[in-house]
Design a protein around this motif. Structure first.
Motif, mmCIF file in Angstrom:
data_model
loop_
_atom_site.group_PDB
_atom_site.id
_atom_site.type_symbol
_atom_site.label_atom_id
_atom_site.label_comp_id
_atom_site.label_asym_id
_atom_site.label_seq_id
_atom_site.Cartn_x
_atom_site.Cartn_y
_atom_site.Cartn_z
ATOM 1 N N LEU A 1 3.644 0.196 -15.906
ATOM 2 C CA LEU A 1 3.913 1.582 -15.516
ATOM 3 C C LEU A 1 3.987 1.704 -13.996
ATOM 4 C CD1 LEU A 1 4.278 4.550 -16.251
ATOM 5 C CD2 LEU A 1 1.795 4.751 -16.310
ATOM 6 N N ALA A 2 3.039 1.110 -13.301
ATOM 7 C CA ALA A 2 3.042 1.170 -11.832
ATOM 8 C C ALA A 2 4.299 0.516 -11.271
ATOM 9 C CB ALA A 2 1.789 0.504 -11.263
ATOM 10 N N GLU A 3 4.690 -0.621 -11.846
ATOM 11 C CA GLU A 3 5.890 -1.306 -11.364
ATOM 12 C C GLU A 3 7.138 -0.463 -11.584
ATOM 13 O OE1 GLU A 3 4.457 -5.965 -11.802
ATOM 14 O OE2 GLU A 3 5.460 -5.014 -13.508
ATOM 15 N N LYS A 4 7.207 0.258 -12.698
ATOM 16 C CA LYS A 4 8.358 1.146 -12.935
ATOM 17 C C LYS A 4 8.386 2.285 -11.919
ATOM 18 C CE LYS A 4 8.861 0.334 -17.882
ATOM 19 N NZ LYS A 4 8.745 0.895 -19.232
ATOM 20 N N GLU A 5 7.212 2.856 -11.649
ATOM 21 C CA GLU A 5 7.143 3.953 -10.675
ATOM 22 C C GLU A 5 7.489 3.453 -9.272
ATOM 23 O OE1 GLU A 5 3.480 6.146 -10.994
ATOM 24 O OE2 GLU A 5 3.666 6.292 -13.167
ATOM 25 N N ILE A 6 7.047 2.271 -8.932
ATOM 26 C CA ILE A 6 7.368 1.684 -7.625
ATOM 27 C C ILE A 6 8.871 1.433 -7.515
ATOM 28 C CG2 ILE A 6 7.111 -0.429 -6.257
ATOM 29 C CD1 ILE A 6 4.121 -0.424 -7.282
ATOM 30 N N ALA A 7 9.483 0.966 -8.592
ATOM 31 C CA ALA A 7 10.931 0.705 -8.589
ATOM 32 C C ALA A 7 11.721 1.974 -8.307
ATOM 33 C CB ALA A 7 11.360 0.085 -9.913
ATOM 34 N N VAL A 8 11.225 3.109 -8.771
ATOM 35 C CA VAL A 8 11.899 4.387 -8.501
ATOM 36 C C VAL A 8 11.937 4.642 -6.997
ATOM 37 C CG1 VAL A 8 11.730 6.897 -8.779
ATOM 38 C CG2 VAL A 8 11.383 5.399 -10.758
ATOM 39 N N PHE A 9 10.822 4.415 -6.316
ATOM 40 C CA PHE A 9 10.779 4.613 -4.866
ATOM 41 C C PHE A 9 11.668 3.601 -4.146
ATOM 42 C CE2 PHE A 9 6.689 6.723 -5.871
ATOM 43 C CZ PHE A 9 6.950 7.947 -5.271
ATOM 44 N N GLU A 10 11.648 2.356 -4.606
ATOM 45 C CA GLU A 10 12.499 1.342 -3.974
ATOM 46 C C GLU A 10 13.970 1.719 -4.096
ATOM 47 O OE1 GLU A 10 9.808 -2.699 -4.397
ATOM 48 O OE2 GLU A 10 11.131 -2.167 -6.060
ATOM 49 N N ASP A 11 14.357 2.239 -5.266
ATOM 50 C CA ASP A 11 15.743 2.677 -5.459
ATOM 51 C C ASP A 11 16.052 3.912 -4.625
ATOM 52 O OD1 ASP A 11 16.176 0.602 -7.242
ATOM 53 O OD2 ASP A 11 15.937 1.858 -9.031
ATOM 54 N N ARG A 12 15.134 4.873 -4.632
ATOM 55 C CA ARG A 12 15.357 6.131 -3.911
ATOM 56 C C ARG A 12 15.548 5.889 -2.419
ATOM 57 N NH1 ARG A 12 10.722 10.056 -4.894
ATOM 58 N NH2 ARG A 12 11.688 10.067 -6.945
ATOM 59 N N TYR A 13 14.759 4.995 -1.862
ATOM 60 C CA TYR A 13 14.804 4.765 -0.416
ATOM 61 C C TYR A 13 15.531 3.472 -0.052
ATOM 62 C CZ TYR A 13 11.747 8.748 -0.174
ATOM 63 O OH TYR A 13 11.238 10.017 -0.286
ATOM 64 N N ASN A 14 16.103 2.811 -1.052
ATOM 65 C CA ASN A 14 16.875 1.597 -0.836
ATOM 66 C C ASN A 14 16.126 0.609 0.075
ATOM 67 O OD1 ASN A 14 19.104 -0.065 -1.233
ATOM 68 N ND2 ASN A 14 20.129 0.676 0.620
ATOM 69 N N MET A 15 14.856 0.355 -0.338
ATOM 70 C CA MET A 15 13.997 -0.485 0.488
ATOM 71 C C MET A 15 13.014 -1.223 -0.424
ATOM 72 S SD MET A 15 11.237 0.744 3.432
ATOM 73 C CE MET A 15 12.353 1.991 4.022
ATOM 74 N N PRO A 16 12.856 -2.524 -0.225
ATOM 75 C CA PRO A 16 11.838 -3.230 -1.005
ATOM 76 C C PRO A 16 10.433 -2.801 -0.569
ATOM 77 C CG PRO A 16 12.779 -4.698 0.624
ATOM 78 C CD PRO A 16 13.555 -3.403 0.694
ATOM 79 N N SER A 17 9.512 -2.866 -1.485
ATOM 80 C CA SER A 17 8.143 -2.445 -1.191
ATOM 81 C C SER A 17 7.507 -3.272 -0.075
ATOM 82 C CB SER A 17 7.280 -2.531 -2.450
ATOM 83 O OG SER A 17 7.647 -1.510 -3.348
ATOM 84 N N SER A 18 7.884 -4.535 0.028
ATOM 85 C CA SER A 18 7.310 -5.377 1.081
ATOM 86 C C SER A 18 7.658 -4.813 2.465
ATOM 87 C CB SER A 18 7.795 -6.813 0.942
ATOM 88 O OG SER A 18 9.209 -6.871 0.938
ATOM 89 N N ARG A 19 8.908 -4.410 2.642
ATOM 90 C CA ARG A 19 9.320 -3.831 3.933
ATOM 91 C C ARG A 19 8.703 -2.450 4.121
ATOM 92 N NH1 ARG A 19 15.200 -2.307 4.619
ATOM 93 N NH2 ARG A 19 14.744 -0.329 5.575
ATOM 94 N N PHE A 20 8.698 -1.660 3.037
ATOM 95 C CA PHE A 20 8.113 -0.324 3.104
ATOM 96 C C PHE A 20 6.668 -0.394 3.604
ATOM 97 C CE2 PHE A 20 5.058 2.381 0.923
ATOM 98 C CZ PHE A 20 5.339 3.595 1.539
ATOM 99 N N CYS A 21 5.882 -1.304 3.032
ATOM 100 C CA CYS A 21 4.464 -1.409 3.390
ATOM 101 C C CYS A 21 4.291 -1.679 4.876
ATOM 102 C CB CYS A 21 3.804 -2.525 2.580
ATOM 103 S SG CYS A 21 2.527 -1.926 1.506
ATOM 104 N N ILE A 22 5.056 -2.596 5.384
ATOM 105 C CA ILE A 22 4.963 -2.943 6.807
ATOM 106 C C ILE A 22 5.314 -1.737 7.668
ATOM 107 C CG2 ILE A 22 6.000 -4.335 8.653
ATOM 108 C CD1 ILE A 22 6.296 -6.581 6.480
ATOM 109 N N GLU A 23 6.432 -1.098 7.366
ATOM 110 C CA GLU A 23 6.887 0.038 8.177
ATOM 111 C C GLU A 23 5.946 1.234 8.035
ATOM 112 O OE1 GLU A 23 11.046 0.960 7.920
ATOM 113 O OE2 GLU A 23 11.607 -1.162 7.928
#
Length: 91
Positions: free
Chosen positions: A30-52
């Motif tokens: 469930l968490a991975e699906k919710e995270i994928a929504v954010f990655e798609d919405r912001y066109n950014m992988p979570s690894s980059r998002f976390c750093i920024e």
């Protein structure tokens, strides 16, 4: 930490841990699906998002705090799953 469990209680404890493992896996999916929504919405992988985000480069959007919280929660869930599986594997 070693804990002594009587032979009578062992099946109950093992069954409880197996149920917990199933629940943790479902929460992770469930968490991975919710995270994928954010990655798609912001066109950014979570690894980059976390750093920024942690560098303060993205601002204080509620979405970003939710995404970050999901990532931290996912880390915790995976740690708990690893621990539960480690205990089960000893039996």
């Amino acid at each position: 930490m070693e804990v002594a469990i009587s032979d009578d209680a062992l099946p109950v404890v093992k069954e409880s841990l197996e149920k917990e493992i199933l629940l943790l896996r479902a929460k992770i999916r469930l968490a991975e699906k919710e995270i994928a929504v954010f990655e798609d919405r912001y066109n950014m992988p979570s690894s980059r998002f976390c750093i920024e985000f942690e560098n303060g480069d993205l601002g204080d959007s509620q979405d970003f705090f939710e995404w970050w919280g999901l990532l931290k929660g996912l880390e915790t869930l995976k740690t708990q799953l690893d621990q539960a599986q480690s205990v089960i594997s000893k039996w």
